[in-house]
Scaffold this active site. Structure first.
Site, PDB file in Angstrom:
ATOM      1  N   GLY A  40     -55.197   8.576  29.009  1.00 63.75           N
ATOM      2  CA  GLY A  40     -54.534   7.308  28.713  1.00 63.75           C
ATOM      3  C   GLY A  40     -53.305   6.994  29.539  1.00 63.75           C
ATOM      4  O   GLY A  40     -52.964   5.825  29.732  1.00 63.75           O
ATOM      5  N   ASP A  99     -48.085   7.947  18.368  1.00 63.41           N
ATOM      6  CA  ASP A  99     -48.634   7.378  17.136  1.00 63.41           C
ATOM      7  C   ASP A  99     -48.158   8.240  15.971  1.00 63.41           C
ATOM      8  O   ASP A  99     -47.102   7.989  15.390  1.00 63.41           O
ATOM      9  CB  ASP A  99     -50.159   7.351  17.288  1.00 63.41           C
ATOM     10  CG  ASP A  99     -50.860   6.669  16.128  1.00 63.41           C
ATOM     11  OD1 ASP A  99     -50.190   6.025  15.322  1.00 63.41           O
ATOM     12  OD2 ASP A  99     -52.095   6.799  16.024  1.00 63.41           O
ATOM     13  N   LYS A 127     -45.776   3.416  18.454  1.00 61.15           N
ATOM     14  CA  LYS A 127     -46.296   2.660  17.318  1.00 61.15           C
ATOM     15  C   LYS A 127     -45.428   2.960  16.103  1.00 61.15           C
ATOM     16  O   LYS A 127     -45.139   4.114  15.811  1.00 61.15           O
ATOM     17  CB  LYS A 127     -47.732   3.099  17.055  1.00 61.15           C
ATOM     18  CG  LYS A 127     -48.579   2.052  16.429  1.00 61.15           C
ATOM     19  CD  LYS A 127     -49.965   2.575  16.126  1.00 61.15           C
ATOM     20  CE  LYS A 127     -50.967   2.232  17.202  1.00 61.15           C
ATOM     21  NZ  LYS A 127     -52.357   2.529  16.791  1.00 61.15           N
ATOM     22  N   PHE A 148     -54.237  -1.438  16.628  1.00 64.27           N
ATOM     23  CA  PHE A 148     -54.945  -0.634  17.623  1.00 64.27           C
ATOM     24  C   PHE A 148     -54.930  -1.365  18.950  1.00 64.27           C
ATOM     25  O   PHE A 148     -55.400  -2.495  19.058  1.00 64.27           O
ATOM     26  CB  PHE A 148     -56.382  -0.346  17.185  1.00 64.27           C
ATOM     27  CG  PHE A 148     -57.002   0.731  18.034  1.00 64.27           C
ATOM     28  CD1 PHE A 148     -56.768   2.071  17.755  1.00 64.27           C
ATOM     29  CD2 PHE A 148     -57.770   0.406  19.144  1.00 64.27           C
ATOM     30  CE1 PHE A 148     -57.294   3.071  18.564  1.00 64.27           C
ATOM     31  CE2 PHE A 148     -58.303   1.397  19.956  1.00 64.27           C
ATOM     32  CZ  PHE A 148     -58.075   2.733  19.668  1.00 64.27           C
ATOM     33  N   VAL A 149     -54.356  -0.734  19.949  1.00 63.15           N
ATOM     34  CA  VAL A 149     -54.202  -1.398  21.244  1.00 63.15           C
ATOM     35  C   VAL A 149     -55.080  -0.749  22.310  1.00 63.15           C
ATOM     36  O   VAL A 149     -55.388   0.444  22.246  1.00 63.15           O
ATOM     37  CB  VAL A 149     -52.724  -1.397  21.703  1.00 63.15           C
ATOM     38  CG1 VAL A 149     -51.900  -2.356  20.866  1.00 63.15           C
ATOM     39  CG2 VAL A 149     -52.116   0.007  21.670  1.00 63.15           C
ATOM     40  N   ASP A 155     -57.841   3.176  25.593  1.00 67.32           N
ATOM     41  CA  ASP A 155     -59.265   2.850  25.484  1.00 67.32           C
ATOM     42  C   ASP A 155     -59.733   2.638  24.052  1.00 67.32           C
ATOM     43  O   ASP A 155     -59.069   3.056  23.093  1.00 67.32           O
ATOM     44  CB  ASP A 155     -60.088   3.995  26.062  1.00 67.32           C
ATOM     45  CG  ASP A 155     -60.116   5.199  25.113  1.00 67.32           C
ATOM     46  OD1 ASP A 155     -59.017   5.677  24.746  1.00 67.32           O
ATOM     47  OD2 ASP A 155     -61.210   5.627  24.719  1.00 67.32           O
ATOM     48  N   ARG A 161     -59.800   0.603  29.607  1.00 69.17           N
ATOM     49  CA  ARG A 161     -58.641   1.285  30.218  1.00 69.17           C
ATOM     50  C   ARG A 161     -58.099   0.548  31.443  1.00 69.17           C
ATOM     51  O   ARG A 161     -56.919   0.654  31.761  1.00 69.17           O
ATOM     52  CB  ARG A 161     -59.033   2.696  30.659  1.00 69.17           C
ATOM     53  CG  ARG A 161     -59.274   3.670  29.529  1.00 69.17           C
ATOM     54  CD  ARG A 161     -59.295   5.080  30.097  1.00 69.17           C
ATOM     55  NE  ARG A 161     -59.978   6.034  29.238  1.00 69.17           N
ATOM     56  CZ  ARG A 161     -59.400   6.674  28.225  1.00 69.17           C
ATOM     57  NH1 ARG A 161     -58.147   6.451  27.932  1.00 69.17           N
ATOM     58  NH2 ARG A 161     -60.093   7.544  27.501  1.00 69.17           N
TER      59      ARG A 161
HETATM   60  P1  XMP Z   1     -50.611  11.022  18.099  1.00 63.08           P
HETATM   61  O1  XMP Z   1     -51.078  10.585  16.748  1.00 63.08           O
HETATM   62  O2  XMP Z   1     -50.898  12.466  18.344  1.00 63.08           O
HETATM   63  O3  XMP Z   1     -51.579  10.196  19.011  1.00 63.08           O
HETATM   64  O4  XMP Z   1     -49.201  10.605  18.386  1.00 63.08           O
HETATM   65  C1  XMP Z   1     -51.458  10.010  20.335  1.00 63.08           C
HETATM   66  C2  XMP Z   1     -52.830   9.699  20.870  1.00 63.08           C
HETATM   67  O5  XMP Z   1     -53.609   8.881  19.949  1.00 63.08           O
HETATM   68  C3  XMP Z   1     -54.333   7.907  20.636  1.00 63.08           C
HETATM   69  N1  XMP Z   1     -53.982   6.575  20.085  1.00 63.08           N
HETATM   70  C4  XMP Z   1     -54.425   5.396  20.509  1.00 63.08           C
HETATM   71  N2  XMP Z   1     -55.264   5.086  21.511  1.00 63.08           N
HETATM   72  N3  XMP Z   1     -55.039   2.797  21.017  1.00 63.08           N
HETATM   73  C5  XMP Z   1     -55.578   3.774  21.752  1.00 63.08           C
HETATM   74  O6  XMP Z   1     -56.321   3.475  22.672  1.00 63.08           O
HETATM   75  C6  XMP Z   1     -54.183   3.011  20.004  1.00 63.08           C
HETATM   76  O7  XMP Z   1     -53.703   2.070  19.375  1.00 63.08           O
HETATM   77  C7  XMP Z   1     -53.861   4.398  19.736  1.00 63.08           C
HETATM   78  N4  XMP Z   1     -53.064   4.990  18.818  1.00 63.08           N
HETATM   79  C8  XMP Z   1     -53.159   6.326  19.068  1.00 63.08           C
HETATM   80  C9  XMP Z   1     -53.954   8.067  22.092  1.00 63.08           C
HETATM   81  O8  XMP Z   1     -54.964   8.800  22.735  1.00 63.08           O
HETATM   82  C10 XMP Z   1     -52.683   8.875  22.107  1.00 63.08           C
HETATM   83  O9  XMP Z   1     -52.547   9.691  23.255  1.00 63.08           O
END
Ligand code: XMP
Length: 171
Positions: A40, A99, A127, A148-149, A155, A161
């Site tokens: 990402g 996240d 987020k 969700f972005v 992706d 992407r």
């Molecule tokens: P954590 O929860 O470990 O998550 O902080 C980080 C990873 O979660 C994925 N993620 C997203 N991917 N849109 C996405 O495409 C979203 O809104 C989203 N929220 C979390 C992402 O892979 C990130 O590295």
């Protein structure tokens, strides 16, 4: 599915320029390695590093999270095939989005264990409302609501992407 623009291309580029200046000031005369979290953060990595005018190295790390069958706890497994050589280096860990915070905090620990001199974190997006692990990114592009972005590296099932902007996926 439709993608509704949330952060446009020029806003992202402006913000990366400012982050680049901050990173330059903070890491002058230090052995900087930017470790980008696959997949990402690849687009942000490419745009950010070209705005940083001090010497730096680039490395990659890949991690996958697995949810246990009997518990909701997730375990992060780091792919050792990438094994970034960070011993003695000042590492800036770059991810696309913070996240829950689980990925970044586990990777900070992983990079520290590999002998980095220091580890800081940078995220393009943060987020709000879902964080469960207390970690404060040192550099943050944008704070976004709990949606969700996709785009600019992010992706949905490996699609979207390549979009040059960040958008919200709508059914
Ligand atoms: P954590 O929860 O470990 O998550 O902080 C980080 C990873 O979660 C994925 N993620 C997203 N991917 N849109 C996405 O495409 C979203 O809104 C989203 N929220 C979390 C992402 O892979 C990130 O590295």
């Amino acid at each position: 599915m439709a993608v509704e623009p949330l952060i446009d291309e020029s806003s992202i580029q402006h913000r990366l320029e400012a982050m680049g200046r901050e990173i330059e000031d903070d890491y002058r005369d230090k052995p900087l390695t930017i470790v980008a979290v696959l997949t990402g953060s690849l687009i942000a990595l490419a745009d950010l590093v070209r705005r940083i005018r001090i010497p730096l190295r680039i490395a990659l790390v890949q991690a996958s999270s697995y949810r246990g069958k009997t518990t909701t706890a997730t375990t992060l497994v780091v792919n050792e095939a990438f094994a970034p050589d960070v011993a003695g280096r000042d590492v800036l860990l770059l991810d696309d989005i913070l996240d829950t915070g689980q990925t970044l905090s586990a990777l900070v620990q992983h990079i520290e264990d590999r002998g980095a001199a220091s580890v800081r974190t940078a995220v393009l997006l943060r987020k709000i409302g879902r964080q469960i692990v207390p970690i404060e990114p040192d550099y943050c592009g944008f704070v976004i609501p709990d949606v969700f972005v996709v785009g600019y590296g992010l992706d949905y099932n490996d699609d979207y992407r390549h979009l040059p902007f960040v958008g919200v996926l709508r059914e």
